[in-house]
Motif scaffolding. Sequence first.
Motif, PDB file in Angstrom:
ATOM      1  N   MET A   1       1.228  -1.330  -0.018  1.00  8.10           N
ATOM      2  CA  MET A   1      -0.021  -0.557   0.185  1.00  8.10           C
ATOM      3  C   MET A   1       0.599   1.701  -0.072  1.00  8.10           C
ATOM      4  O   MET A   1       2.182   1.207   0.658  1.00  8.10           O
ATOM      5  N   ARG A   2       0.196   2.283  -0.536  1.00  9.29           N
ATOM      6  CA  ARG A   2       1.169   3.634  -0.705  1.00  9.29           C
ATOM      7  C   ARG A   2       0.752   4.312   0.158  1.00  9.29           C
ATOM      8  O   ARG A   2      -0.091   4.012   1.220  1.00  9.29           O
ATOM      9  N   ASP A  37      -3.118   6.564   9.614  1.00 10.73           N
ATOM     10  CA  ASP A  37      -1.528   6.689   8.905  1.00 10.73           C
ATOM     11  C   ASP A  37      -1.024   7.566   8.033  1.00 10.73           C
ATOM     12  O   ASP A  37      -0.871   7.102   6.949  1.00 10.73           O
ATOM     13  N   VAL A  38      -0.514   8.932   8.878  1.00  4.66           N
ATOM     14  CA  VAL A  38       0.189   9.828   7.826  1.00  4.66           C
ATOM     15  C   VAL A  38       1.500  10.430   7.810  1.00  4.66           C
ATOM     16  O   VAL A  38       1.706   9.579   9.398  1.00  4.66           O
ATOM     17  N   ALA A  60       8.027   8.795  14.966  1.00  8.53           N
ATOM     18  CA  ALA A  60       8.542   8.707  14.049  1.00  8.53           C
ATOM     19  C   ALA A  60       7.509   9.023  12.927  1.00  8.53           C
ATOM     20  O   ALA A  60       7.439   8.562  11.297  1.00  8.53           O
ATOM     21  N   ARG A  61       6.848   9.665  13.252  1.00 13.06           N
ATOM     22  CA  ARG A  61       6.002  10.074  11.772  1.00 13.06           C
ATOM     23  C   ARG A  61       5.961  11.722  11.325  1.00 13.06           C
ATOM     24  O   ARG A  61       5.480  12.120   9.758  1.00 13.06           O
ATOM     25  N   VAL A  62       7.046  12.247  11.636  1.00 12.59           N
ATOM     26  CA  VAL A  62       7.361  13.743  11.724  1.00 12.59           C
ATOM     27  C   VAL A  62       8.837  13.529  11.002  1.00 12.59           C
ATOM     28  O   VAL A  62       9.683  12.674  11.455  1.00 12.59           O
ATOM     29  N   SER A 252      -7.241  15.430   7.984  1.00 15.19           N
ATOM     30  CA  SER A 252      -8.058  15.313   7.468  1.00 15.19           C
ATOM     31  C   SER A 252      -7.936  13.746   5.988  1.00 15.19           C
ATOM     32  O   SER A 252      -9.119  13.486   5.226  1.00 15.19           O
ATOM     33  N   ILE A 253      -7.202  13.589   5.811  1.00 17.98           N
ATOM     34  CA  ILE A 253      -6.389  11.928   5.402  1.00 17.98           C
ATOM     35  C   ILE A 253      -7.310  10.993   5.859  1.00 17.98           C
ATOM     36  O   ILE A 253      -7.277  10.825   6.509  1.00 17.98           O
TER      37      ILE A 253
END
Length: 253
Positions: A1-2, A37-38, A60-62, A252-253
Amino acid sequence: MRSKIVAGNWKMNKTLTEANALASEIMGMVSDEVTGDVKVIFCTPFPYLLTIRNLLGNNARVEIGAQNCSEHEAGAYTGEVSAAMLASMNIPYVIIGHSERRQYFNEGGALLATKVDVALKHGLTPIYCCGEPLEVRESNGHESLVKKQVEESLFHLDEQTIKKVVIAYEPVWAIGTGKTASAQQAQEMHAVIRKHLAGKYGQAVSDSISILYGGSVNAANAKELFACADVDGGLVGGASLKSREFVEIIKSI
Ligand code: PEP
């Protein structure tokens, strides 16, 4: 998955103090409020890359990215910053071919292909921007121009390497103008790009490449844009400079 990605392009904005405050505010809100998950990327001005990267710590996210790099490896190119320098600072992303670089610094397809190559050679992920100016959209040449931009700077890559690239579709008429492409227009162009990639590399490779939309994304329009099947997130300019607004876009994602 992208991957789902929201990248902020800070352009040439903010003093160091302001940049630190912006990054800290966004990081705080992201850890408190963002559950999905963004991946979030701050594309900061060159002088702030290290400071902001250190501020991120092991978050881990940024992540962090540059807004450009030189096409040259090293040498007498006063004022330029090389991909090797960025890699040596552990900067994982670099925007290549932003319309402002194309317009104000005369960057074209062949040069951008070289920048993509040098970035990849040093292990950076290029965020390759494409998109048509208003007059091209009005004369209905947008599909062929964007396909050409993708071809001339990316189609020399092999199947394994193209998967390392993120693409951002940014219609020039929507950048910094407050005039966003409709969700339908964005989806149409993302589908055109994905189909073009599939024609060259096959559907599985094409389906693995994140294609971001950019052009006056804000907290009010992000949800509709990000809901489009082929829109995998956004490259955000003006709204990435306002912490609350940017975090609402991420959510919003
Ligand atoms: C950009 O600079 O890539 C961009 C999309 O800017 P804005 O969001 O301000 O239109």
